[in-house]
Design a protein around this motif. Sequence first.
Motif, PDB file in Angstrom:
ATOM      1  N   LEU A   1       0.779  -1.191  -0.074  1.00  0.00           N
ATOM      2  CA  LEU A   1      -0.095  -0.045   0.105  1.00  0.00           C
ATOM      3  C   LEU A   1       0.884   1.294  -0.203  1.00  0.00           C
ATOM      4  CD1 LEU A   1      -2.582  -1.259   2.519  1.00  0.00           C
ATOM      5  CD2 LEU A   1      -2.954  -1.077  -0.089  1.00  0.00           C
ATOM      6  N   PRO A   2       0.449   2.408  -0.595  1.00  0.00           N
ATOM      7  CA  PRO A   2       1.000   3.517  -0.629  1.00  0.00           C
ATOM      8  C   PRO A   2       1.872   4.074   0.564  1.00  0.00           C
ATOM      9  CG  PRO A   2      -1.016   3.944  -1.845  1.00  0.00           C
ATOM     10  CD  PRO A   2      -1.008   2.520  -1.336  1.00  0.00           C
ATOM     11  N   SER A   3       3.302   4.358   0.337  1.00  0.00           N
ATOM     12  CA  SER A   3       4.244   4.937   1.707  1.00  0.00           C
ATOM     13  C   SER A   3       3.253   6.023   2.264  1.00  0.00           C
ATOM     14  CB  SER A   3       5.451   5.151   0.944  1.00  0.00           C
ATOM     15  OG  SER A   3       5.451   6.187   0.171  1.00  0.00           O
ATOM     16  N   GLY A   4       2.553   6.954   1.847  1.00  0.00           N
ATOM     17  CA  GLY A   4       2.125   8.198   2.168  1.00  0.00           C
ATOM     18  C   GLY A   4       1.060   7.786   2.963  1.00  0.00           C
ATOM     19  N   TRP A   5       0.553   6.332   3.110  1.00  0.00           N
ATOM     20  CA  TRP A   5      -0.670   6.181   3.643  1.00  0.00           C
ATOM     21  C   TRP A   5      -0.264   5.258   5.184  1.00  0.00           C
ATOM     22  CZ3 TRP A   5      -4.480   3.380  -0.040  1.00  0.00           C
ATOM     23  CH2 TRP A   5      -4.796   4.103  -1.128  1.00  0.00           C
ATOM     24  N   ARG A   6       1.053   4.847   5.150  1.00  0.00           N
ATOM     25  CA  ARG A   6       1.369   3.896   6.006  1.00  0.00           C
ATOM     26  C   ARG A   6       1.510   4.460   7.361  1.00  0.00           C
ATOM     27  NH1 ARG A   6       6.303   1.358   2.426  1.00  0.00           N
ATOM     28  NH2 ARG A   6       4.940   1.010   0.411  1.00  0.00           N
TER      29      ARG A   6
ATOM     30  N   LYS B   1      -7.162   2.795  -5.908  1.00  0.00           N
ATOM     31  CA  LYS B   1      -6.536   3.967  -5.852  1.00  0.00           C
ATOM     32  C   LYS B   1      -4.974   3.670  -5.551  1.00  0.00           C
ATOM     33  CE  LYS B   1      -6.266   8.771  -4.469  1.00  0.00           C
ATOM     34  NZ  LYS B   1      -6.904   9.949  -3.560  1.00  0.00           N
ATOM     35  N   ALA B   2      -4.780   2.543  -4.876  1.00  0.00           N
ATOM     36  CA  ALA B   2      -3.327   1.898  -4.495  1.00  0.00           C
ATOM     37  C   ALA B   2      -2.690   1.401  -5.801  1.00  0.00           C
ATOM     38  CB  ALA B   2      -3.406   1.001  -3.504  1.00  0.00           C
ATOM     39  N   LEU B   3      -3.760   0.807  -6.519  1.00  0.00           N
ATOM     40  CA  LEU B   3      -3.037   0.529  -8.085  1.00  0.00           C
ATOM     41  C   LEU B   3      -2.447   1.542  -8.848  1.00  0.00           C
ATOM     42  CD1 LEU B   3      -6.015  -1.939  -9.184  1.00  0.00           C
ATOM     43  CD2 LEU B   3      -3.417  -2.683  -8.176  1.00  0.00           C
ATOM     44  N   GLU B   4      -2.979   2.663  -8.501  1.00  0.00           N
ATOM     45  CA  GLU B   4      -2.519   3.827  -9.420  1.00  0.00           C
ATOM     46  C   GLU B   4      -1.299   4.646  -8.981  1.00  0.00           C
ATOM     47  OE1 GLU B   4      -5.956   6.325  -9.428  1.00  0.00           O
ATOM     48  OE2 GLU B   4      -7.159   4.946 -10.493  1.00  0.00           O
ATOM     49  N   LEU B   5      -0.819   4.270  -7.711  1.00  0.00           N
ATOM     50  CA  LEU B   5       0.008   5.100  -6.938  1.00  0.00           C
ATOM     51  C   LEU B   5       1.459   4.334  -6.992  1.00  0.00           C
ATOM     52  CD1 LEU B   5      -1.915   6.497  -4.097  1.00  0.00           C
ATOM     53  CD2 LEU B   5      -1.054   7.562  -5.940  1.00  0.00           C
TER      54      LEU B   5
END
Length: 360
Positions: A311-316, A356-360
């Motif tokens: 999952l995107p690093s900015g969400w973690r 959204k995670a697929l796009e990032l």
Amino acid sequence: MLRASLTRMAENAAKRLKTDGGLAIGTHNGHFHADEALAVYMLRKHIPTYSDAKLVRTRDPKLLDECHTIVDVGGVYDPAANRYDHHQRTFMTTFPGRATKLSSAGLVYMHFGKEIISRRIAAPEESDTVNLIWNKIYESFIEALDAHDNGISVYDPAGIAAAGLEKKFSNGGFTLGAMVGRLNPNWNDSVPEDPVEAQQAEDARFEMASQRIGEEFDRDLDYYTKAWLPAREVVSTAFAARQEYDRDGRIMVLKGQSAPWKDHLYTLEEENQEAGKVLYVLYPENPTPDAKWRIQCVPESKDSFQSRKPLPSGWRGFRDEELDKIASIDGCVFVHAAGFIGGNKSFDGALAMAKKALEL
């Protein structure tokens, strides 16, 4: 040809057994190991004709010759004569499709495993379902015992050394084999002076070890027949429907209730290589209508800690409203700091996170 031969041997095994009430299983005395402990357990617990069999632990050839069945001693592998030893120099037998040389556990399982599974799930021994579980239990449980008893490492020692890899910490050496080995007497434990009493004490320890490793085998048998097998249908249905959520099939949704999915997913992907790889699996935390949903990243392999697409690093490491703002998705609950799993209050929210995670 080999599989057909093994099936016939399993089907005829019960016909070869004596039913005179005096049946005995022989194995060696002295230091015991996990392979013969499990071999004895499988026969006595799961094959009805052996249920009342007495156990004879000796290396005396004359006493062994009086036994109906011998495991792990005697220097003979002859299923027709109920002899299952693997220590002879000429022995190179392996389980179908596997490279690990068998121990007495593998030999007994190879010849009697289908009968054990058939009885557990009430299906014919020759059925595809029995064969599927027979192979799976060997790979997941029995093969480790075969390798341990034959001194085969999980990884090639030369390859490990060449790569310069070192263990970061001790895992305690706690394997299935070690679990049984711990039940042998310590070197300085007191031993009865009377030889008969000493052998009885040793045999009692072996019986304890056989029961202990047998309990683990039964747990594996129960898991694969009662949980793993039903999960196969759940995952197959979800795998077939994954393009409903992503045209490239990268999102798989387990509806209604989560089930063990990793093992089945890798098998389905191998069988359908043209379908591409699944990156995210969505499932409810429980089967209630208001359940929260999880989004889990598919690992690169079953035992890997690396995700195919984290999952995107900015969400973690963020949660709740703060994560809602960062991801621009309502209902977020959390994303793990390592990025391998996250959660949302609803299915729609979890699906939005996956897309959204697929796009990032």
